[in-house]
Design an enzyme around this catalytic site. Structure first.
Site, PDB file in Angstrom:
ATOM      1  N   PRO A 223      34.273   7.308  24.377  1.00 43.69           N
ATOM      2  CG  PRO A 223      33.013   8.509  22.253  1.00 43.69           C
ATOM      3  CD  PRO A 223      34.133   7.843  23.001  1.00 43.69           C
ATOM      4  CG  MET A 224      28.905   8.623  27.843  1.00 42.20           C
ATOM      5  SD  MET A 224      27.532   9.889  28.053  1.00 42.20           S
ATOM      6  CE  MET A 224      25.809   8.634  27.720  1.00 42.20           C
ATOM      7  CG  PHE A 225      25.875   6.676  22.950  1.00 41.88           C
ATOM      8  CD1 PHE A 225      23.810   6.013  22.638  1.00 41.88           C
ATOM      9  CD2 PHE A 225      25.836   8.147  23.470  1.00 41.88           C
ATOM     10  CE1 PHE A 225      23.549   6.900  23.741  1.00 41.88           C
ATOM     11  CE2 PHE A 225      24.879   8.546  23.512  1.00 41.88           C
ATOM     12  CZ  PHE A 225      23.562   8.093  24.415  1.00 41.88           C
ATOM     13  CB  SER A 226      32.038   4.731  22.031  1.00 47.83           C
ATOM     14  OG  SER A 226      32.232   4.013  23.232  1.00 47.83           O
ATOM     15  N   GLY A 227      30.223   2.023  22.769  1.00 46.77           N
ATOM     16  CA  GLY A 227      29.885   0.094  22.479  1.00 46.77           C
ATOM     17  C   GLY A 227      31.089  -0.077  23.045  1.00 46.77           C
TER      18      GLY A 227
ATOM     19  CG  ASP B 146      29.854  -1.634  31.675  1.00 47.72           C
ATOM     20  OD1 ASP B 146      30.823  -0.049  31.501  1.00 47.72           O
ATOM     21  OD2 ASP B 146      28.486  -1.078  31.530  1.00 47.72           O
ATOM     22  CD  GLU B 147      28.541   3.543  33.171  1.00 51.42           C
ATOM     23  OE1 GLU B 147      29.426   4.127  32.543  1.00 51.42           O
ATOM     24  OE2 GLU B 147      27.437   3.228  32.579  1.00 51.42           O
TER      25      GLU B 147
ATOM     26  CB  CYS C 208      30.226  13.702  15.656  1.00 50.08           C
ATOM     27  SG  CYS C 208      30.001  14.787  16.095  1.00 50.08           S
TER      28      CYS C 208
ATOM     29  CG  HIS D  99      30.962  18.931  15.382  1.00 50.21           C
ATOM     30  ND1 HIS D  99      31.169  18.064  14.297  1.00 50.21           N
ATOM     31  CD2 HIS D  99      30.035  20.206  15.197  1.00 50.21           C
ATOM     32  CE1 HIS D  99      30.545  19.217  13.058  1.00 50.21           C
ATOM     33  NE2 HIS D  99      30.191  20.216  13.159  1.00 50.21           N
TER      34      HIS D  99
HETATM   35  P1  ADP Z   1      29.078   2.696  26.000  1.00 50.28           P
HETATM   36  O1  ADP Z   1      28.803   1.619  27.004  1.00 50.28           O
HETATM   37  O2  ADP Z   1      30.050   3.389  25.375  1.00 50.28           O
HETATM   38  O3  ADP Z   1      27.939   3.852  26.270  1.00 50.28           O
HETATM   39  P2  ADP Z   1      26.696   1.066  24.561  1.00 50.28           P
HETATM   40  O4  ADP Z   1      27.421  -0.500  24.389  1.00 50.28           O
HETATM   41  O5  ADP Z   1      26.141   1.073  25.613  1.00 50.28           O
HETATM   42  O6  ADP Z   1      27.756   2.160  24.253  1.00 50.28           O
HETATM   43  O7  ADP Z   1      26.316   1.062  23.356  1.00 50.28           O
HETATM   44  C1  ADP Z   1      26.057   1.367  21.960  1.00 50.28           C
HETATM   45  C2  ADP Z   1      25.198   1.203  21.217  1.00 50.28           C
HETATM   46  O8  ADP Z   1      24.444   2.566  21.059  1.00 50.28           O
HETATM   47  C3  ADP Z   1      25.625   1.912  19.684  1.00 50.28           C
HETATM   48  O9  ADP Z   1      25.871  -0.131  19.197  1.00 50.28           O
HETATM   49  C4  ADP Z   1      24.716   1.828  18.710  1.00 50.28           C
HETATM   50  O10 ADP Z   1      23.654   1.210  18.677  1.00 50.28           O
HETATM   51  C5  ADP Z   1      23.386   2.372  20.041  1.00 50.28           C
HETATM   52  N1  ADP Z   1      24.120   4.151  19.343  1.00 50.28           N
HETATM   53  C6  ADP Z   1      23.316   4.944  19.878  1.00 50.28           C
HETATM   54  N2  ADP Z   1      23.818   6.308  19.904  1.00 50.28           N
HETATM   55  C7  ADP Z   1      24.945   6.050  18.960  1.00 50.28           C
HETATM   56  C8  ADP Z   1      26.081   7.353  18.473  1.00 50.28           C
HETATM   57  N3  ADP Z   1      25.852   7.992  18.533  1.00 50.28           N
HETATM   58  N4  ADP Z   1      26.921   6.405  17.866  1.00 50.28           N
HETATM   59  C9  ADP Z   1      27.114   5.006  17.690  1.00 50.28           C
HETATM   60  N5  ADP Z   1      25.886   4.151  18.797  1.00 50.28           N
HETATM   61  C10 ADP Z   1      25.030   4.508  19.148  1.00 50.28           C
END
Ligand code: ADP
Length: 203
Positions: free
Chosen positions: A16-20, A100-101, A157, A198
């Site tokens: 998901p979004m924010f998963s790194g 990416d994306e 989450c 959630h």
């Molecule tokens: P993605 O490409 O999957 O959207 P990113 O690599 O851009 O993820 O960003 C991941 C970073 O976002 C994490 O290392 C952390 O610093 C930050 N982050 C912000 N909110 C969250 C969250 N809810 N869970 C995990 N990481 C988060």
């Protein structure tokens, strides 16, 4: 530093979004550059225009990337207009191609990725496996099934702190409706990482 595969192959990074995902793509690409490999990174251009850009993680790391309007533009950039990646004249493919994306590219990204892997390129794709409704996103199921390697990442989450597998879409602070358009113009929208429990959709 040799890959465990003979020649080209497909690696997919999802979550998901924010998963790194971007972080992991940047990590792999940076290591390939340290290994003196030729690397080219692409990402979909939101404005449909081809331009120099970068992939950025939420934590702020970046790597240079070309923004493209379509998978066809990636093909044209690598092989020349109308050429096949397998043409003998196409000699200088990069060792590594990152995208990416990738969920935002159309279905032509699947044959493109397969052709690149077949031509000996290490292809690293990062993207959302699920859309805001928690339904499989675009060509991702196809790419996941065909990849040699899949890494499924989780975020945290924002409600309970458990591993998050979904992207919660919020419109004006409220969970989005199933019927809401995927692209909203001018609306106050945001996203949060959520676990299965959630993740909410308004009727
Ligand atoms: P993605 O490409 O999957 O959207 P990113 O690599 O851009 O993820 O960003 C991941 C970073 O976002 C994490 O290392 C952390 O610093 C930050 N982050 C912000 N909110 C969250 C969250 N809810 N869970 C995990 N990481 C988060």
């Amino acid at each position: 530093l040799k890959s465990p595969y003979h020649g080209g192959h497909l690696e997919v990074i999802v979550g998901p979004m924010f998963s790194g995902k971007s972080e992991e793509l940047i990590r792999r690409v940076t290591r390939a550059v340290i290994a003196r490999q030729n690397v080219q990174v692409f990402k979909p251009a939101l404005d449909d225009r081809y331009h120099e850009s970068k992939v950025a993680s939420h934590a702020g790391r970046t790597v240079a990337a070309l923004a493209v309007g379509s998978a066809a533009e990636i093909r044209a950039h690598l092989a020349g207009e109308g050429a096949l990646l397998s043409d003998p004249g196409v000699s200088a493919l990069p060792d590594v191609v990152g995208i990416d994306e990738v969920q935002f590219l159309g279905p032509e990204v699947v044959p493109l990725a397969l052709e690149l892997a077949g031509a000996g390129v290490r292809v690293i794709l990062a993207g959302l496996d699920l859309d805001f409704r928690a339904e499989p996103f675009g060509s991702m199921p196809d790419l996941l099934a065909r990849a040699e390697s899949v890494e499924k990442l989780t975020a945290i989450c924002t409600v309970c702190g458990a591993p998050a597998t979904r992207s919660q879409r919020l419109i004006g602070g409220q969970p989005a409706r199933l019927s809401d358009p995927v692209v909203l113009v001018g609306a106050q929208e945001s996203y949060e990482a959520r676990c299965r429990v959630h993740h909410e959709l308004r009727e």
